[in-house]
Design a protein around this motif. Structure first.
Motif, PDB file in Angstrom:
ATOM      1  N   SER A   1     -13.609 -16.089 -60.039  1.00 56.80           N
ATOM      2  CA  SER A   1     -14.849 -16.270 -59.916  1.00 56.80           C
ATOM      3  C   SER A   1     -15.404 -15.681 -58.481  1.00 56.80           C
TER       4      SER A   1
ATOM      5  N   SER B   1     -19.274 -12.711 -75.118  1.00 53.73           N
ATOM      6  CA  SER B   1     -17.512 -12.705 -74.990  1.00 53.73           C
ATOM      7  C   SER B   1     -16.869 -12.488 -76.081  1.00 53.73           C
TER       8      SER B   1
ATOM      9  N   GLY C   1     -12.361 -14.610 -70.979  1.00 53.65           N
ATOM     10  CA  GLY C   1     -12.522 -14.080 -69.266  1.00 53.65           C
ATOM     11  C   GLY C   1     -12.169 -12.501 -69.417  1.00 53.65           C
TER      12      GLY C   1
ATOM     13  N   HIS D   1     -21.751 -16.762 -61.460  1.00 54.64           N
ATOM     14  CA  HIS D   1     -20.158 -17.488 -61.197  1.00 54.64           C
ATOM     15  C   HIS D   1     -20.490 -19.162 -60.448  1.00 54.64           C
TER      16      HIS D   1
ATOM     17  N   ASP E   1     -14.209 -18.499 -68.300  1.00 57.31           N
ATOM     18  CA  ASP E   1     -14.439 -18.247 -69.726  1.00 57.31           C
ATOM     19  C   ASP E   1     -15.172 -19.313 -69.964  1.00 57.31           C
TER      20      ASP E   1
END
Length: 387
Positions: free
Chosen positions: A118, A163, A207, A223, A233
């Motif tokens: 992150s 995602s 992620g 983040h 994620d």
């Protein structure tokens, strides 16, 4: 009579298990390939956090540098997160030949309360100027039209956080034997439709590939929102959704591929950092119950088949015959399901017999992830991950 009851119970459990899998298969939304020409493509910043990725960076960065995207609309940022190998040298060598704006920047020191990935992603985002920020892992490989396809899909659906799941590449015997079962049992705990429904709490993300509308990303301080979450994620998807942002989960088998782990040891270490979070088993009772479910699906059918066969040989009664028939049907149905799974994952069909081992292992992974979390001993990329 007890054997017959257990046999019927096992059949019903397997039926529910397979029903959920079939429903998940129908829920899968694939990002279509897009090669269209447009004059209004948005500017995109692709950010690749990389720590000791000398073996992978050529494939991931190299494929990004070959994207079919306007050269003035794409910038590429690699964050060398204090690598101890040639990651930075390889990245800079690749970038020197590119027409895109590309740079490899040194990662920043880890601030208190932050986890490594992150922190690297956040540092990369501070150097980005795109309308969209696209974080991808250094072990991925993208098709030339991946970015156009993803951006077109995102803009068409007005998504603020996208995602997706790439095609999972399996090479070694350990990967082919264990990962299909792990993926199967993990997916069985998810609900793709609910994740894409803004009225539901379910929130799924991966992620390896996370695309954000830049203004939405910065609205939650990027983040920093998930700076201490091991599963950044899933945490990102959940927290963005709770704040009213439009998240979306999809599949992109034709656009991106990845090889997550290269051996059984890597699989154990990699998934042990967060499997309990992935399957929503973050307490000991939940992790234990998940372990029980995994062992039941993996082993109860073959065990009951052997026991019922032995009982039938000893006494071919009506009950023993019925139990044997039920267990034989259950085992055949499971083997057929496992065969379909490995074919879907492009794994040789002979590995279907090993799927139960992966399912069983996933139960142990959930327990081990809970144990490591409890003991504050989660380690990844030679770094401790504080809880």
């Amino acid at each position: 009579m007890l054997l017959l009851i257990l046999s019927v119970l096992c059949l019903l459990t397997v039926a529910v298990f397979i029903f959920r899998l079939l429903r998940l298969a129908k829920q899968r939304i694939h990002i279509p390939d897009s090669t269209q020409d447009r004059s209004d493509w948005p500017k995109v910043s692709i950010i690749i956090p990389a720590r000791n990725e000398a073996e992978n960076i050529t494939g991931s960065l190299g494929s990004v540098l070959e994207q079919d995207y306007p050269t003035d609309k794409l910038e590429i940022i690699v964050i060398d997160d204090f690598s101890e190998d040639a990651t930075k040298d390889i990245a800079e060598s690749l970038m020197a030949k590119s027409e895109f704006s590309a740079q490899c920047i040194q990662g920043r020191a880890l601030p208190k309360g932050w986890l490594g990935k992150s922190n690297a992603c956040m540092w990369g985002a501070t150097h980005a100027s795109g309308d969209y920020l696209f974080f991808i892992d250094a072990d991925t490989h993208s098709s030339p039209h991946m970015l156009k396809s993803v951006i077109d899909f995102t803009q068409t659906r007005d998504i603020e956080m996208l995602s997706f799941n790439p095609q999972q590449v399996m090479v070694s015997k350990g990967e082919k034997s264990l990962l299909p079962g792990i993926f199967l049992s993990t997916a069985n705990s998810m609900n793709f439709v609910a994740s894409n429904d803004p009225t539901q709490q379910e929130a799924i993300a991966n992620g390896q590939a996370m695309l954000f509308k830049a203004e939405s990303y910065r609205a939650v301080n990027g983040h920093e929102l998930v700076k201490s979450d091991v599963s950044e994620d899933l945490a990102f998807a959940k927290k963005m959704k709770q704040r009213g942002f439009r998240i979306f989960w999809a599949f992109a088998d034709s656009l991106m591929r990845t090889r997550m782990y290269t051996s059984a040891k890597d699989i154990w270490q990699g998934f042990s950092k967060n499997m309990n979070r992935i399957v929503k088993a973050e307490t000991l009772p939940l992790a234990t119950w998940y372990w029980v479910k995994c062992q039941w699906i993996a082993w109860m059918s073959p065990i009951l088949l052997v026991v019922s066969f032995l009982q039938y040989q000893e006494s071919a009664s009506q009950i023993s015959t019925l139990a044997l028939g039920i267990n034989l049907i259950t085992s055949i149905v499971l083997l057929g399901t496992f065969s379909g799974l490995v074919r879907e994952l492009s794994v040789p069909i002979r590995h279907a017999i090993f799927v139960p081992f992966g399912i069983s292992m996933n139960g142990f992974l959930a327990l081990n992830a809970w144990r490591l979390q409890k003991l504050n001993r989660v380690v990844w990329k030679n770094r401790s991950l504080p809880q």
